[in-house]
Scaffold this motif. Structure first.
Motif, PDB file in Angstrom:
ATOM      1  N   GLY A 278     -44.156 -82.145 -56.283  1.00  0.00           N
ATOM      2  CA  GLY A 278     -44.066 -82.973 -57.475  1.00  0.00           C
ATOM      3  C   GLY A 278     -45.427 -83.262 -58.061  1.00  0.00           C
ATOM      4  N   LYS A 279     -46.466 -83.291 -57.213  1.00  0.00           N
ATOM      5  CA  LYS A 279     -47.839 -83.545 -57.653  1.00  0.00           C
ATOM      6  C   LYS A 279     -48.580 -82.256 -58.015  1.00  0.00           C
ATOM      7  CE  LYS A 279     -48.053 -87.512 -54.496  1.00  0.00           C
ATOM      8  NZ  LYS A 279     -48.664 -88.028 -53.238  1.00  0.00           N
ATOM      9  N   LYS A 280     -48.175 -81.128 -57.392  1.00  0.00           N
ATOM     10  CA  LYS A 280     -48.937 -79.882 -57.555  1.00  0.00           C
ATOM     11  C   LYS A 280     -48.328 -78.899 -58.552  1.00  0.00           C
ATOM     12  CE  LYS A 280     -48.931 -78.536 -53.239  1.00  0.00           C
ATOM     13  NZ  LYS A 280     -49.273 -77.805 -52.005  1.00  0.00           N
ATOM     14  N   ARG A 281     -47.141 -79.194 -59.064  1.00  0.00           N
ATOM     15  CA  ARG A 281     -46.415 -78.160 -59.818  1.00  0.00           C
ATOM     16  C   ARG A 281     -47.143 -77.708 -61.079  1.00  0.00           C
ATOM     17  NH1 ARG A 281     -41.918 -80.959 -63.342  1.00  0.00           N
ATOM     18  NH2 ARG A 281     -42.553 -83.122 -63.329  1.00  0.00           N
ATOM     19  N   ASN A 282     -47.986 -78.590 -61.650  1.00  0.00           N
ATOM     20  CA  ASN A 282     -48.716 -78.185 -62.862  1.00  0.00           C
ATOM     21  C   ASN A 282     -49.840 -77.208 -62.578  1.00  0.00           C
ATOM     22  OD1 ASN A 282     -47.114 -79.758 -64.559  1.00  0.00           O
ATOM     23  ND2 ASN A 282     -48.381 -81.567 -64.281  1.00  0.00           N
ATOM     24  N   ASP A 283     -50.149 -76.977 -61.278  1.00  0.00           N
ATOM     25  CA  ASP A 283     -51.190 -76.016 -60.914  1.00  0.00           C
ATOM     26  C   ASP A 283     -50.692 -74.576 -60.990  1.00  0.00           C
ATOM     27  OD1 ASP A 283     -52.834 -78.157 -60.396  1.00  0.00           O
ATOM     28  OD2 ASP A 283     -52.435 -78.174 -58.249  1.00  0.00           O
ATOM     29  N   LEU A 284     -49.382 -74.396 -61.037  1.00  0.00           N
ATOM     30  CA  LEU A 284     -48.810 -73.049 -61.029  1.00  0.00           C
ATOM     31  C   LEU A 284     -48.918 -72.403 -62.404  1.00  0.00           C
ATOM     32  CD1 LEU A 284     -45.544 -73.951 -59.069  1.00  0.00           C
ATOM     33  CD2 LEU A 284     -47.446 -72.590 -58.163  1.00  0.00           C
ATOM     34  N   ASP A 285     -48.904 -71.071 -62.433  1.00  0.00           N
ATOM     35  CA  ASP A 285     -48.919 -70.345 -63.699  1.00  0.00           C
ATOM     36  C   ASP A 285     -47.504 -70.006 -64.161  1.00  0.00           C
ATOM     37  OD1 ASP A 285     -50.109 -69.116 -65.933  1.00  0.00           O
ATOM     38  OD2 ASP A 285     -49.843 -67.140 -65.024  1.00  0.00           O
ATOM     39  N   TYR A 286     -46.518 -70.669 -63.602  1.00  0.00           N
ATOM     40  CA  TYR A 286     -45.134 -70.506 -64.038  1.00  0.00           C
ATOM     41  C   TYR A 286     -44.447 -71.851 -63.864  1.00  0.00           C
ATOM     42  CZ  TYR A 286     -44.927 -69.721 -58.984  1.00  0.00           C
ATOM     43  OH  TYR A 286     -45.089 -69.837 -57.621  1.00  0.00           O
TER      44      TYR A 286
END
Length: 670
Positions: A278-286
């Motif tokens: 929930g905290k890291k999902r914006n780090d993904l390129d998808y």
């Protein structure tokens, strides 16, 4: 001596191997040019010996003719939906419900497989004796559309399963997965659609769904869809005990499985993993919209069964999209570099998904009418796919009567020429419109093009308004006196800018091709073209046939290139660039400039570097002979870490990849 047939099959196996290294493992072993040469060699063989062409050949990914419609496929095993939950407590209740139904002691732990829930389109891939036979969308769960032709364009989907040595191939297998677009590709696609005067996709999922349902696979191939496989729907000849074994089998056959999948020993561990992402999902390129939690034991799957809508052994933990309420201060019409006029909302600044948002695109004027958006309106905003700020809805109950209806312009807001409606867009066709010139010049000088430091929008506005610039070639005619008397410019600033302009003359050919602003040609396509042409003149004189013969260059892009270079105005601008001494030939890296510590090594960059913008760091690595990869794998040599590195750092530690902080990276490149 090998026969022609054996040589062709060996060449096909080589291409399949490199497809897997590049598209599945993110670890290419050869350059794009070398790969293209292999494909060309195979195409020539098959042209000479057409009777030896087989359906699973790498050359057969894109069909020759568009489809007229999609046929219907009935799923052998229904593709049911998944029940959703939004809280930790409901996950614990799910765990207890599983134990009650299976007769398991409430204090015993159940193993769960936790997977990222990719926000895309579910598909089923059917293989017989290792060959890809067909692929279908989920549809209503029982029947879907046959989208085989479009799925064949996705290089991550093998046309022939590639098992490890001595690995048995099943007589039949259905592999289920999710088709998606990367955030980078989503942005590129929307930029292209905006320039073409077409409506933009609202989010990556809609873009993937729309692309998968195109009737022309040649267009689908240009959009670079990707896939993550997540389950086996049907299987013959194998006895497997756990879902994790299914994923290992899928990965062994050459399909990508999401690297962040984790086996958890209890529901508590699964909940913790959900909260981490929930905290890291914006780090993904998808995009992901949640986490999927599955019971690992396949015998428990069978025992628990399913309702009419969903299996009982799986649940989805969904994340709420982050939204905020703010006010539209005004709506302005913005002119793009191709004359497309787009409405933009200027907002009262509001914090959203970690950044302060003060502007949001309204896409087109029909969007304003459909949502009844007015100046002064209180609105709900969110980032489309967590990327692009957009207005979701108007909070009409909070209107106070002072809101104003925005009038669709009848003339260009910049040059006052009459505008023409093209579909849902308005367009200014005045070739001397200053607004278009400004956008083209800004694009030419931007970081991913000619990278002229200090040449920002405010400066461009002044130079165009004062008549110093009519097109981007005029940049190289600027003198100190032209700059010194401009706002916020003095002797030092103008000297620095003149120096930056002079340095940009030596940029590589790929950057110049990108900077020209050819319709449908962005950063990646410019790189592809520079690999096949050693000069701008060679590209300018290329025929439609020659251009279409290049892998990734189709008829639409080829036609855009030819039309651009045949335009008299374009030809005069290019002559001015040549006269000014701008490099128009491909440059190679001298051996003396290669860094022995970097040459031949693979790098991944994550987080924010303080001294080097991402693109600049990548350019330095490439110039010194290194390679840039997008994902961390066993073959990655170095991970360069800045602030807020995200999940790639965890992956590097797991694989024992050498990690460089910015200081260590700087020592290496110097």
């Amino acid at each position: 001596m090998k026969s022609i047939k054996e040589n062709i099959e060996q060449l096909r196996d080589t291409i399949r191997y490199h497809d897997r290294k590049y598209y599945v493992e993110n670890n290419p072993e050869i350059t794009d040019y070398e790969y293209d040469q292999l494909v060309k060699e195979l195409q020539q063989f098959e042209k000479t010996y057409p009777h030896l062409i087989v359906p699973d050949s790498p050359t057969q990914r894109v069909g020759g003719e568009p489809l007229t419609q999609f046929s219907t496929v009935e799923h052998k095993i229904p593709m049911l939906s998944i029940d959703n939950t939004y809280s930790d407590n409901e996950l614990e209740e799910f765990d207890q419900r599983i134990k009650r139904m299976a007769g398991i002691d409430g204090h015993r732990n159940i193993e769960y497989v936790v997977e990222l829930k990719i926000d895309g389109v579910a598909i089923a891939l059917w293989y017989e004796k290792g060959l890809f036979v067909r692929g279908a969308t989920r549809g209503d769960g029982f029947k879907g559309d046959d989208v085989t032709a479009n799925l064949r364009t996705i290089h991550q989907i093998p046309l022939k399963l590639q098992p490890a040595e001595k690995q048995q191939i099943p007589s039949a297998i259905e592999i289920r997965g999710e088709i998606y677009l990367s955030n980078k590709e989503f942005q590129r696609l929307n930029e292209e659609r905006e320039e073409a005067g077409e409506s933009q996709f609202a989010n990556p999922r809609n873009a993937a769904a729309g692309t998968l349902k195109l009737l022309d696979p040649r267009v689908t191939a240009k959009r670079h869809l990707r896939v993550f496989a997540y389950a086996i729907g049907y299987l013959e000849d194998f006895e497997l005990e756990t879902h994790m074994k299914c994923l290992e089998l899928i990965r062994g056959f050459g399909l990508p499985v999401n690297p962040h999948t984790r086996l958890c020993e209890s529901i508590g561990e699964a909940i913790q993993y959900c909260n981490e992402w929930g905290k890291k999902r914006n780090d993904l390129d998808y995009m992901i919209d949640g986490i999927v939690i599955k019971v690992n034991s396949l015998s428990l799957h069978e025992q628990l069964g399913a309702t009419s809508k969903a299996p009982r052994w799986v649940i989805s933990y969904k994340y709420q999209p982050e939204q905020a309420v703010t006010k539209i201060e005004e709506i302005v019409a913005q002119v793009g570099k191709t004359g497309t006029i787009t409405p933009v909302a200027n907002l009262s600044p509001v914090l959203l998904a970690g950044t302060m948002v003060s502007r949001a695109t309204l896409h087109n004027f029909e969007e304003i009418s459909r949502k009844d958006i007015r100046m002064g309106d209180p609105v709900v905003v969110q980032k489309a796919g967590e990327i692009i700020p957009q207005v979701v809805s108007v909070v009409k109950e909070k209107r106070n009567g002072t809101e104003r209806i925005f009038q669709e312009p009848t003339v260009c807001p910049e040059c006052k020429s009459a505008v023409r409606r093209e579909g849902v867009y308005l367009r200014c066709h005045n070739p001397f419109c200053h607004a278009q010139a400004k956008r083209r010049i800004q694009y030419f000088a931007s970081r991913h093009a000619m990278d002229i430091e200090g040449f920002g929008p405010a400066l461009v506005d002044q130079l165009v308004d004062k008549g110093f610039l009519k097109d981007y070639a005029d940049i190289y005619c600027l003198k100190h006196p032209d700059l010194e008397n401009l706002e916020r410019m003095g002797k030092k600033s103008s000297s620095n800018l003149i120096r930056a302009i002079e340095e940009s003359k030596q940029r590589n050919l790929e950057r110049l091709i990108c900077a020209l602003g050819i319709h449908n040609v962005g950063v990646h396509t410019a790189e592809v073209l520079s690999e096949h042409f050693d000069s701008l003149d060679a590209l300018a004189h290329a025929t439609q046939e020659k251009l279409e013969g290049i892998y990734e260059i189709g008829p639409v892009v080829a036609r855009s290139i030819i039309e651009f270079f045949h335009d008299r105005h374009t030809q005069s601008i290019i002559e001015k660039l040549k006269t000014a001494g701008v490099n128009t030939r491909k440059q190679t890296i001298p051996a003396s400039e290669k860094n022995s510590k970097i040459s031949g090594k693979s790098f991944v960059i994550t987080g924010t570097l303080q001294k080097y913008p991402r693109k600049e760091a990548e350019m330095i690595i490439k110039h010194q002979g290194g390679r840039i990869l997008s994902q961390v794998s066993k073959k990655t040599d170095y991970l360069v870490v800045g602030e807020d590195p995200g999940a790639k750092l965890d992956k590097a530690r797991e694989l024992h990849v050498q990690i460089l902080d910015e200081e260590a990276f700087e020592k290496m490149i110097k």
